[in-house]
Design a protein around this motif. Structure first.
Motif, PDB file in Angstrom:
ATOM      1  N   PRO A   3      38.527  41.433  34.637  1.00 43.56           N
ATOM      2  CA  PRO A   3      38.207  40.801  33.349  1.00 43.56           C
ATOM      3  C   PRO A   3      37.290  39.589  33.513  1.00 43.56           C
ATOM      4  N   LEU A   4      36.619  39.503  34.615  1.00 43.94           N
ATOM      5  CA  LEU A   4      35.819  38.306  34.880  1.00 43.94           C
ATOM      6  C   LEU A   4      34.332  38.587  34.743  1.00 43.94           C
ATOM      7  N   LYS A  46      30.778  38.014  33.467  1.00 47.92           N
ATOM      8  CA  LYS A  46      30.102  36.807  32.992  1.00 47.92           C
ATOM      9  C   LYS A  46      28.633  37.092  32.722  1.00 47.92           C
ATOM     10  N   THR A  59      31.541  33.625  29.740  1.00 47.70           N
ATOM     11  CA  THR A  59      32.242  34.893  29.880  1.00 47.70           C
ATOM     12  C   THR A  59      31.704  35.888  28.851  1.00 47.70           C
ATOM     13  N   LYS A  60      32.033  37.133  29.069  1.00 49.22           N
ATOM     14  CA  LYS A  60      31.562  38.173  28.157  1.00 49.22           C
ATOM     15  C   LYS A  60      32.058  37.897  26.739  1.00 49.22           C
ATOM     16  N   LEU A  61      33.321  37.479  26.680  1.00 50.50           N
ATOM     17  CA  LEU A  61      33.907  37.234  25.363  1.00 50.50           C
ATOM     18  C   LEU A  61      33.159  36.130  24.633  1.00 50.50           C
ATOM     19  N   GLN A  62      32.779  35.121  25.358  1.00 52.49           N
ATOM     20  CA  GLN A  62      32.032  34.023  24.731  1.00 52.49           C
ATOM     21  C   GLN A  62      30.673  34.508  24.268  1.00 52.49           C
ATOM     22  N   ASP A 122      48.242  48.591  53.746  1.00 49.02           N
ATOM     23  CA  ASP A 122      49.410  47.719  53.791  1.00 49.02           C
ATOM     24  C   ASP A 122      50.032  47.643  52.407  1.00 49.02           C
ATOM     25  N   TRP A 154      51.245  44.409  38.975  1.00 47.63           N
ATOM     26  CA  TRP A 154      50.185  43.649  38.306  1.00 47.63           C
ATOM     27  C   TRP A 154      48.974  44.519  37.995  1.00 47.63           C
ATOM     28  N   LYS A 155      49.050  45.780  38.425  1.00 46.75           N
ATOM     29  CA  LYS A 155      47.932  46.676  38.162  1.00 46.75           C
ATOM     30  C   LYS A 155      48.326  47.673  37.079  1.00 46.75           C
ATOM     31  N   ARG A 184      48.517  34.242  50.229  1.00 45.84           N
ATOM     32  CA  ARG A 184      47.868  35.524  49.994  1.00 45.84           C
ATOM     33  C   ARG A 184      47.715  35.734  48.494  1.00 45.84           C
ATOM     34  N   LEU A 202      48.105  38.801  45.457  1.00 51.31           N
ATOM     35  CA  LEU A 202      48.950  39.980  45.285  1.00 51.31           C
ATOM     36  C   LEU A 202      48.296  41.211  45.890  1.00 51.31           C
ATOM     37  N   ASP A 203      46.980  41.258  45.807  1.00 50.22           N
ATOM     38  CA  ASP A 203      46.286  42.433  46.331  1.00 50.22           C
ATOM     39  C   ASP A 203      46.288  42.480  47.852  1.00 50.22           C
ATOM     40  N   THR A 204      46.450  41.339  48.491  1.00 47.32           N
ATOM     41  CA  THR A 204      46.396  41.347  49.954  1.00 47.32           C
ATOM     42  C   THR A 204      47.760  41.127  50.600  1.00 47.32           C
ATOM     43  N   PHE A 239      41.825  35.277  41.174  1.00 48.48           N
ATOM     44  CA  PHE A 239      40.704  34.776  40.369  1.00 48.48           C
ATOM     45  C   PHE A 239      39.860  33.819  41.201  1.00 48.48           C
ATOM     46  N   ASP A 240      38.577  33.784  40.891  1.00 46.01           N
ATOM     47  CA  ASP A 240      37.703  32.909  41.664  1.00 46.01           C
ATOM     48  C   ASP A 240      37.857  31.456  41.198  1.00 46.01           C
ATOM     49  N   GLU A 299      35.884  29.236  39.991  1.00 46.81           N
ATOM     50  CA  GLU A 299      35.328  28.830  38.695  1.00 46.81           C
ATOM     51  C   GLU A 299      36.264  29.243  37.563  1.00 46.81           C
ATOM     52  N   THR A 300      36.768  30.462  37.664  1.00 50.72           N
ATOM     53  CA  THR A 300      37.689  30.940  36.639  1.00 50.72           C
ATOM     54  C   THR A 300      38.968  30.119  36.652  1.00 50.72           C
ATOM     55  N   ARG A 333      38.442  26.955  34.951  1.00 49.18           N
ATOM     56  CA  ARG A 333      38.341  27.137  33.514  1.00 49.18           C
ATOM     57  C   ARG A 333      39.713  27.398  32.898  1.00 49.18           C
ATOM     58  N   GLY A 374      36.987  32.191  26.232  1.00 48.88           N
ATOM     59  CA  GLY A 374      36.259  33.388  26.642  1.00 48.88           C
ATOM     60  C   GLY A 374      37.073  34.342  27.496  1.00 48.88           C
ATOM     61  N   PHE A 375      38.380  34.261  27.420  1.00 50.70           N
ATOM     62  CA  PHE A 375      39.193  35.188  28.205  1.00 50.70           C
ATOM     63  C   PHE A 375      39.946  36.123  27.272  1.00 50.70           C
ATOM     64  N   ARG A 426      45.332  42.473  33.259  1.00 50.73           N
ATOM     65  CA  ARG A 426      45.506  41.470  34.308  1.00 50.73           C
ATOM     66  C   ARG A 426      45.571  40.073  33.707  1.00 50.73           C
ATOM     67  N   MET A 427      44.797  39.847  32.672  1.00 53.17           N
ATOM     68  CA  MET A 427      44.839  38.547  32.016  1.00 53.17           C
ATOM     69  C   MET A 427      46.179  38.373  31.297  1.00 53.17           C
TER      70      MET A 427
END
Lengths: 590, 1227
Positions: free
Chosen positions: A36-37, A39, A57-60, A469, A549-550, B306, B308-310, B529-530, B532-533, B536, B561-562, B568-569
């Motif tokens: 969802p990131l 941009k 962001t896309k939403l913005q 893993d 979470w997926k 870590r 969650l993905d790793t 999340f990176d 920057e995110t 924000r 903007g989210f 996931r959000m």
């Protein structure tokens, strides 16, 4: 010795507009990133006026209804860049491929052919516009001055000889930074970050000094500047004065290996098509061979007549769904030097794949095979596939076989009007197998075998397994098979405990299970009659779940059961998928 | 019956995801009579668990999971045997365990042993005598035991056992620094043996020593590990633990454990290894539910750094670690009923609960022949003579009676030791000349006043002693001491450590819990999340106090903007809500100390704090209070430090001694200042809300200040008591009492209850409550309010009032006062203590502005305003603030003498006359022009236009021709100033105090480097920047650059130059000269660079120091702002007129009590103007109001009782400067 520079502002946006010219008059933002990131990556002037900026962001960005949004396409950018080069090379044989959005031409001697340099600049701009791009063109006595003028001034700029410092004087110093970085960073990759950092530091120092345009920088005393900023500062000053004397790093003409044939009558069967392909392949291989090259990628494009509905095996490539690993595999070629940081994440809309000529720069994506299909006109549509090879080859028979396998697996689905075939030129493989290595199949043969296997079982089902893993059962994926270097024999520790092997059914057998008092008591697997009968013993349940979470979270309940039937007793593993409630027999214990 | 005897709470810090209360709650729901809490290496959650369980009728067993390393030093026979065994193993297998683990390919689950849960004795894989089991945790398949560390569950059976456990944990924790890895502090077998008495040991789960031994060496090794535990704890105190989480490999381990237990004759014990209370938890408004296991997975990721993905198999395999019902557990262990039965048996053995803590406050050592009470009595009498010696007879007699009453109660409650210990600390501070003052309810005690602990006379002020101490409450009194923040407070703390030893005193903990930003950031990290995110997202979590109903997180996300519809959000959002209030880690409370008679570490485990020399207990101050542990709060108060600094600065620079205890009580200038709300920098009365109240309340004596301090609190505001009080005070509303009987209580606050004591007295008079009952009422309505408790008290209150014949209407009024007020009201004694400080700060600011300002700047951050605002306020009062100068500035701000031409008025005096106006004295020091209405901007003498570039050579520049081009922007003002200067040559010189900014205000300059500058400068002044760089090698290039940018290097050279010259020179000085030229210092010379513009200088000032001593940014734009009133102009405009104001936003507030209204403070060159933004306008201009630094606001002027504010109806952005001006937001 005049030079001209062509610079395309907002290049990613221009690349999109080139594919969709109707967007030219619209506010447009190009998006990149994975949901969802997602941009905004680049915008045009109109979008800026609407308040949309890169980084939103896309939403913005969507909040501004006037702004059209398109995903970033490396493919379109590569094509646009190729067009830029084509346009430049149509004027001069000496063209420097400076950056994705910038090319520099040596205009020496062209006055006799095309008239005064001002006229050439106008013609260049017109030619680039014809290619679907809006560019700034600047002419100056040296390449850097031309480039800075093109980047700093809109439209066409001609700087008379000796007037460089005067004309460049008003430009902000950060215009110099791009070129400064590229020259400072040179070819040593590990230093790139350091050099970029150094460039930024110099820019910061200049900013502190209040030196914000080239005129001020040019006026600083050289010795004092050198005492403070070193040679880097002096070089920057020369750029500001427009007096750098570098020579053009002219790129070789693109190695364009493409063959095509237009058919008098549409071909409907694979056999005659294979005949045509064979001819094209032989030509291509001959050309490659003449230049001591091989290929690791073949691209096939077919124009289909009156295309009906495409049958179901077309690979769907959703917007934003192309993951990074594909991009990492993407190879650069001499004619599309995209900087690594310009690649980012690619989004390829369906429409964008093939509505421009199937050129050497049409980078398709990087599965072993990729396909694209889209109607182009009322009467025809295009079919495209790319064949990626693990190593450079030059055997037309192998190529033909691979293409045949591919076409069998993914038939075009309509009569073929035109055939294009292109090869990506690379240096041939120069490795020799070790004397003491075990014999392994010839790479070409191995590749053919793998392709056949993939054709039978599907391309995601052939290769080398890699354990992941995760708690998820079947926790492996298949990677493209590549013979590994022989390893030292690993000493396995002695395990005196009893080990039990589980033989998995692939796919797991669907079964119906009768439960009693919370435990399975009877099982019936439809496909395998022997997996049917009373359960005389059971152990379980064993619960496992994960990746909550997926979207593809999973949960299951396992049982180990002994099944008694006429053939005797056997030990099986059952599981129930928690989301569907469906039972499966996963395997049997030895 | 099954009893859960192995559970972890969220106080295991990232290893459990439920609060202790939740665990206890579920336990009660499931009708489980008892439960044990075993947090990791501590008893962090024990008090909360104990109290929650007590309320629910559940027995709370206490224990801990101890990190245990059997391989560390041991000297017992059994251990020796184990060592031999290990040697044997090593001989047999040369690789280490670690190597084995890394070299062995991981087994498939199928290759490992498998067991049965479902009613079967058959196992697919038999456990072989010597087979090794790869231990895999519940969170994954990986071996959990690192470096032979296991987790040993221990339960306290008796008080002695609990004390042993605390001492054991303390020993472990004190082995390493704070947050040392468990391996570093792990308990050894020796440790366990030393503290084993009374402790019951379980063999543990997959983290336990048995599992670790099985993994290392199979069943034989496992047996030896258990034998070691038997050796340490005794056979009757070792239980073989079984857990069933539906894992195959766990079942295999269970089979081995059963075999070992049978062979050694040990009991089996079923547990569920609980990590959370229930399978799922509702989050937010209850519309979402999130699995507790998910929260635990997130915590696991955070522990292992870590995503969650790793994280892979570090995460839990399933969600079975919740509190299971006895029936569920019985079903699970149907094949081993004795394991279930053992839980009840063991529970019955565990006699210890936290009720039996055994805490005893230390006895104060008294001379022979005395006891503590007699000693306290003597000290009190001495104090009484000193405090009340000169009082009226009546007061003296009343005080004597009160003291006798208090001493009797103190004796009855055996609290004499406590008072003596506090007295001892206060005495130490006095001896060391450390300012100290008791605050809070202690100020209600005449004994405290006599002992010098507090500074307010409770008898004279008729304060209620019961608010401090009462027999009914059954609680320890709470004495808080305010000390100057910083080193002085640290000295007092270290004194307590020294006096009661490191094991006898400790700081209370402060549990850091997940709140908005922390949750937002960490949940985002875990989801990958990176940066920057993350920035924000965490920026979204504002701290606006007010939340309007539409101001949902969903909406905030949307605005940023989210898309919360993305799974996931959405998961991120749910996780953020789910972790709210869960503990993250342990911090240290700012000042709470607990002291114990004997060893504190046998009451609660101690840990090292991150600050050297500090030790912290594992409980926070609430927990300590709940368990009856007395604490003394040694709180750092910035204003105390300011006052103390003033006490040093004033004699040095003014030649006067100031005694804070004997300040003139009725100084008219002070009250005049207060009435004008000219209170920036003053303690407690400087906020916007206070300033808007002061001109209406018009304090005229000390008690008015007490009221002023107390009235701007949420209690009086929510209780709608502010306006009635002010109206009555102004005579606009008649006095009214809810009931005539309350007149004596409410008379001095004009019938309006403003203090907690009044509330207590109202209950005592109206409803016949005793002092203790009244205090109980306050607590019932206080912070930890409970509905049921409040209802009970209310019923009692009504019944009492009914008995006393109070009418229903009056009852309602009284109850409304009490309920709305109790939560946030001040006790009168506390308000009085604060009022003393408020008065002292007002007095010092009024009379010693330079010293006060320097002290205030040296103790930032504190208070309501940023240093930039404090500097501007001081300048408007005529104080010269000199810029930072490496040739003159110290690390701290200093007071400097400033020669000026013959001035008729001392600057502070002249400032007084111009308070609350925008006027400032001219360069000549003449009386400041009070004429703001002329519209011209009169620059301060400290402004650069009068001083030349960057004010660095203040004296020289004051009388030298203006040469600095940077100042050209000042235009005509500069010209007139120059003219004045020429005129001034004939005048005599006087000196005034000014403030020189210290190097501490240079952002990024390390104290070490700054002090090196001062040190080197004292030996020999620097002759050039090159010279500075050579002699202060500690200075880094970026520090030199910052110094040059802010003009701090301008006076290094003798030539006239500007900041860019310095920057030009710094660039060369910072480059290595090379060996040939190393010894030759370069001379400074002018640069080819242009001077900074005003804007550039402003930007550099704010970026480099956070403030400017030059002109206010608004001054540069004033000419263009036609029709915009300056702050000082507003007082001359009539109420209701439309006005436009503009300025930099220095504060944005949205108080919870203001129903969504937003209050802005706009600063311009003449002062501060206030604007009120309605909720609608705020919604329309949200981004503008939050983000813009400068605003132009149009609205209606409210000019009532000299309180000025503009009710905005239009907001516009204003381009003034790109300088980053700090704003104090979102209170």
């Amino acid at each position: 010795m005049p030079f001209a520079c062509i610079f395309v502002p907002d290049f990613p946006v221009e690349a999109v507009v080139r594919a969709e010219p109707r967007l030219r008059e619209q506010a447009l933002a190009v998006l990149a990133g994975k949901p969802p990131l997602v941009k905004v990556f680049a915008v045009n002037e109109k979008a800026r006026d609407c308040g949309v900026e890169p980084g939103m962001t896309k939403l913005q960005a969507e909040a501004s209804s006037e702004v059209a949004l398109r995903p970033r396409s490396l493919l379109q950018e590569a094509a646009a860049h190729a067009a830029l080069l084509d346009g430049a090379q149509s004027f001069s044989p000496r063209v420097e491929d400076t950056a994705a959005d910038t090319v520099i031409l040596d205009l020496a001697g062209l006055e006799r052919l095309f008239g005064a340099v001002a006229g050439i600049a106008r013609d260049l701009a017109r030619r680039i516009a014809d290619l679907g791009l809006e560019a700034n063109v600047a002419v100056a006595a040296n390449p850097d001055a031309a480039m800075h003028a093109a980047r700093g001034f809109p439209g066409i700029t001609v700087i008379p000889n000796g007037k460089e410092a005067e004309r460049l004087g008003d430009l902000p110093v950060d215009v110099l930074l791009g070129n400064f970085r590229s020259q400072e960073s040179g070819k040593q990759k590990p230093d790139v970050q350091d050099k970029d950092q150094r460039a930024l530091e110099i820019l910061a120092t200049l900013d502190r000094w209040g030196v914000r345009n080239c005129r001020t920088l040019a006026a600083l005393p050289e010795v004092a500047l050198s005492e403070r900023l070193g040679q880097a500062g002096l070089r920057l000053q020369k750029m500001a004065r427009g007096t750098t004397g570098r020579s053009l790093l002219a790129s070789e003409p693109a190695l364009d290996f493409e063959e095509a044939v237009e058919l008098e009558y549409p071909v409907e069967l694979l056999e005659p098509l294979a005949f045509l392909l064979n001819r094209l392949l032989e030509q291509l291989c001959a050309r490659l061979s003449a230049r001591a090259l091989a290929t690791n990628e073949l691209r096939l494009r077919l124009e289909l007549q009156n295309s009906p509905q495409r049958h179901g095996d077309t690979e769907k490539i959703d917007d934003f769904e192309i993951d990074d690993c594909r991009l990492k595999n993407q190879k650069t070629n001499s004619s599309s030097r995209m900087n690594a940081d310009e690649r980012g994440s690619e989004s390829i809309p369906h429409s964008s794949f093939i509505n421009h000529p199937f050129s050497r720069n049409s980078k398709l994506e990087t599965h072993d095979f990729t396909d694209n299909w889209q109607p182009t006109t009322d009467n025809c549509s295009l079919y495209a596939r790319a064949l990626h090879l693990p190593l450079p080859m030059l055997n037309p028979k192998t190529f033909l076989k691979l293409l045949q396998l591919e076409l069998q697996a993914h038939p075009p689905g309509a009569p073929v009007n035109k055939v294009w075939l292109a090869a990506e030129p690379v240096r041939p493989r120069a490795a020799q197998a070790g004397l003491f290595l075990p014999l392994s199949p010839e790479p070409e043969k191995l590749e053919l075998t793998l392709a056949r296997l993939a054709g039978v079982v599907g391309k995601t089902r052939a290769g080398s397994p890699e354990v992941l893993d995760t708690h998820r059962p079947e926790n492996f994926r298949l990677r493209h098979f590549a013979p590994a270097a022989p390893r030292q024999k690993m000493e396995m520790p002695e395990r005196p405990g009893a080990l039990t092997a589980l033989r998995l059914f692939r796919p797991a057998l669907r079964a119906s299970v009768l439960m009693h008092a919370g435990a399975p008591v009877r099982i019936t697997a439809a496909i395998q009659p022997e997996v049917r009968g009373e359960i005389v013993w059971s152990a379980g349940p064993w619960h496992a779940s994960g990746e909550w979470w997926k979207e593809d979270a999973w949960a299951r309940e396992e049982w180990d059961v002994i099944l008694q039937n006429e053939t005797g007793a056997a030990l099986y593993r059952l599981y129930r998928n928690a989301s569907s409630g469906q039972w499966f027999v996963e395997g049997t214990y030895d | 019956m099954y009893i859960e005897l192995h559970s972890r709470s969220a106080f295991s810090f990232l290893e459990g995801s439920s609060l202790p209360e939740e665990l206890a709650g579920v336990c009660a729901q499931l009708s489980m009579p008892a439960m044990a809490l075993l947090d990791r290496d501590g008893v962090y959650g024990a008090p909360r668990f104990h109290l929650a369980a007590k309320k629910l009728g559940v027995r709370a067993h206490i224990g801990a999971e101890i990190t245990f390393s059997p391989q560390r030093h041991r000297d017992t026979e059994g251990i020796e045997e184990l060592k031999n065994e290990e040697c044997r193993m090593k001989c047999e297998q040369p690789t280490t365990d670690t190597e084995r683990r890394t070299s062995s390919p991981p087994m498939n689950a199928d290759q490992r042993g498998s067991g049965s849960i479902h009613h079967s004795s058959f196992s697919i894989h038999h456990w072989h005598r010597n087979s090794r089991l790869e231990t895999r945790n519940s969170a994954g398949h990986r071996p959990l035991t690192t470096d032979h560390c296991a987790r040993l569950p221990l339960l306290a059976a008796s008080r002695a056992a609990y004390q042993n456990l605390c001492r054991l944990i303390t020993r472990m924790k004190m082995r390493g620094p704070k947050d040392a890895p468990p391996e570093q502090i792990a308990a050894t077998a020796d440790d366990l043996a030393e503290f084993s008495q009374g402790l019951v040991c379980l063999t543990g789960d997959e983290h336990g020593p048995l599992a670790a031994a099985l993994a290392r060496g199979g069943i034989e090794q496992g047996r030896r590990a258990v034998e070691l535990l038997i050796h340490i704890f005794g056979r009757e105190n070792v239980y073989v633990e079984l857990q069933r989480h539906f894992h195959r490999e766990q079942e295999a381990r269970n089979q081995a454990a059963v075999e070992i237990a049978c062979s050694l004759g040990l009991p089996l014990l079923a547990t569920n290894g609980v990590s959370y209370a229930s399978p799922a938890r509702g989050v937010g408004d209850g519309s979402h539910a999130i699995s507790e296991r998910e929260v635990l997975d997130v915590f696991t990721c955070l522990r292992h750094h870590r995503t969650l993905d790793t994280a892979g198999r570090l995460l839990a395999r399933n969600g079975e670690r919740y509190v299971k019902s006895p029936q569920e557990m019985a079903r699970l262990f149907a094949d081993l009923p004795r394991a279930i039965a053992a839980t009840e048996e063991l529970s019955s053995r565990l006699e210890f609960t936290l009720n039996d803590l055994g805490y005893e406050f230390p006895r104060y050592p008294v001379p022979e022949g005395e006891n503590m009470m007699s000693f306290l009595r003597q000290r009190t009498e001495e104090g009484f003579r000193e405090r009340y010696g000169r009082a009226t007879r009546d007061l003296r007699q009343r005080a004597k009676r009160q003291i006798e009453r208090e001493l009797a109660l103190i004796e009855k409650l055996d609290l004499s030791g406590y008072f003596l210990i506090v007295w001892d600390i206060v005495s130490f501070c006095r001896q060391q000349r450390i300012l100290v003052q008791g605050r809070g309810s202690a100020a209600n005690s005449a004994v405290c006043y006599s002992l010098g602990i507090t500074a307010v006379d409770p008898v004279g002020m008729d304060l209620l002693f019961e608010r401090f101490l009462s027999e009914e409450r059954g609680e320890w009194p709470d004495i808080d001491l305010d000390l100057p923040s910083g080193d002085q407070r640290e000295r007092a703390i270290q004194y307590v450590y020294e006096r009661y030893s490191q094991r006898g005193a400790a700081m209370t903990a402060n549990v850091i819990t997940y709140r908005g930003r922390l949750a937002a950031r960490e949940m985002g990290k875990v989801l990958g999340f990176d940066t920057e995110t993350l920035d924000r997202l965490s920026g979204l979590v504002g701290s606006w106090e007010y939340k309007d109903p539409s101001d949902t997180l969903e909406r905030q996300f949307g605005q940023a903007g989210f898309d919360l519809c993305h799974p996931r959000m959405r998961k991120y959002f749910e996780l953020c809500l789910a972790v709210q209030d869960l503990p993250r880690h342990l911090g240290q409370h700012s000042g709470g100390m607990v002291i114990c008679q004997g060893q504190l570490d046998s009451v609660v485990p101690l840990e090292p704090a991150s600050m050297p020399g500090r030790v912290v207990v594992q409980w926070d101050k609430e927990d300590c209070a709940d368990l009856g542990i007395i604490k003394v709060d040694l709180l750092g108060l910035g204003m105390m430090a300011v006052l103390e600094d003033c006490l040093h600065l004033i004699p040095e620079h003014y030649g006067e001694e100031v005694d804070l205890a004997h300040l003139p009580p009725d100084d008219p200038e002070v009250y005049s200042v207060l009435q004008k709300a000219d209170t920036i920098g003053m303690f407690q009365i400087e906020s916007r809300a206070q300033m808007s109240c002061l001109p209406r309340l018009r304090p005229a004596n000390f008690y008015d200040i007490v009221v002023q301090v107390a009235i701007i609190r949420p209690g009086p505001i929510v209780g709608e008591m502010v306006n009635p009080y002010i109206k009555r005070r102004q005579g606009r509303e008649p006095l009214h009492y809810p009931h005539p009987s309350l007149e004596p209580v409410l008379a001095r606050t004009l019938g309006v209850p403003l203090f907690q004591e009044q509330l207590l007295r109202m209950a005592m008079i109206a409803a016949g409550f005793t002092g203790g009952e009244a205090e109980e009422l306050r607590r019932a309505f206080g912070f930890k309010r409970s509905e049921a408790r409040m209802r009970d008290i209310e019923v009692k209150l009504r019944a009492g009032m009914q008995r006393n014949g109070i009418t229903p209407e009056a009852q309602e009024e009284i109850i409304h006062s009490i309920t709305s007020f109790a939560l946030y009201g001040f006790p009168e004694s506390h308000a009085a203590s604060f009022a003393l400080l408020a008065y002292a700060s007002a007095y010092l600011k009024t009379h010693y502005l330079a010293a006060f300002t320097a002290a205030l700047l040296n103790n930032q951050p504190m208070g309501f305003y940023s240093p930039a605002t404090i500097v501007k306020d001081a300048q408007r009062h005529g104080l010269k603030i000199k810029p930072i100068d490496v040739m003159k500035s110290d690390w701290l701000c200093t007071v400097e003498q400033w020669p000026v031409a013959g001035s008729q008025l001392p600057v502070e005096q002249s400032a007084l006359s111009s308070q609350h106006s925008a006027t400032v004295p001219s360069a000549l020091g003449s009386r400041p022009s009070a004429d703001c209405s002329r519209g011209s901007v009169i620059p301060s003498e400290s402004e650069p236009s009068l001083r030349g570039e960057d004010e660095s050579r203040d004296l020289a520049l004051d009388f030298s021709p203006q040469t600095d081009a940077d100042q050209r922007g000042s235009g005509a003002i500069c010209q007139s100033a120059i003219g004045n200067r020429q005129f001034s040559r004939n005048l005599t010189l006087e000196t005034r105090n000014s403030v020189r900014l210290g190097l501490r205000y240079v952002k990024g300059l390390r104290e070490e480097a700054a002090r090196a500058i001062v040190r080197q400068r004292s030996q020999r002044p620097f002759t050039s920047i090159d010279d500075l760089a050579r002699h202060v090698p500690e200075l880094r290039k970026n520090e030199l650059v910052t110094l040059a940018q802010i003009g701090a290097l301008n006076s290094v050279t003798t030539v006239q130059w500007h900041r860019r010259d310095a920057l030009w020179q710094v660039e060369r000085a910072a480059r290595a000269a090379g060996p040939l030229l190393e010894g030759i210092a370069e001379r400074d010379s002018a640069s080819p660079l242009a001077r900074m513009s005003n804007e550039e200088r402003l930007v550099a000032d704010f970026r480099g120091t956070g403030l400017t001593v030059g002109r206010h940014p608004m001054a540069y734009r004033r000419v263009q702002l036609r029709g915009v009133q300056r702050a000082c102009d507003l007082q001359n405009i009539k109420h209701g007129r439309r006005v436009r104001i503009a300025g930099s936003i220095i504060a944005r507030q949205r108080p919870g009590t203001a129903r969504g209204f937003v209050f802005l403070s706009l600063e311009d060159e003449t002062g501060i103007a206030n604007a009120i933004i309605t909720p609608d306008l705020f919604e329309k201009n949200r981004l503008l109001l939050i983000r813009e630094q400068f605003l132009l606001i149009e609205g209606t002027l409210q000019n009532l009782d000299h309180v000025l504010s503009v009710k905005a109806n239009r907001v516009l952005p204003l381009q003034v400067s790109s300088a980053e001006i700090a704003s104090h937001d979102f209170h």
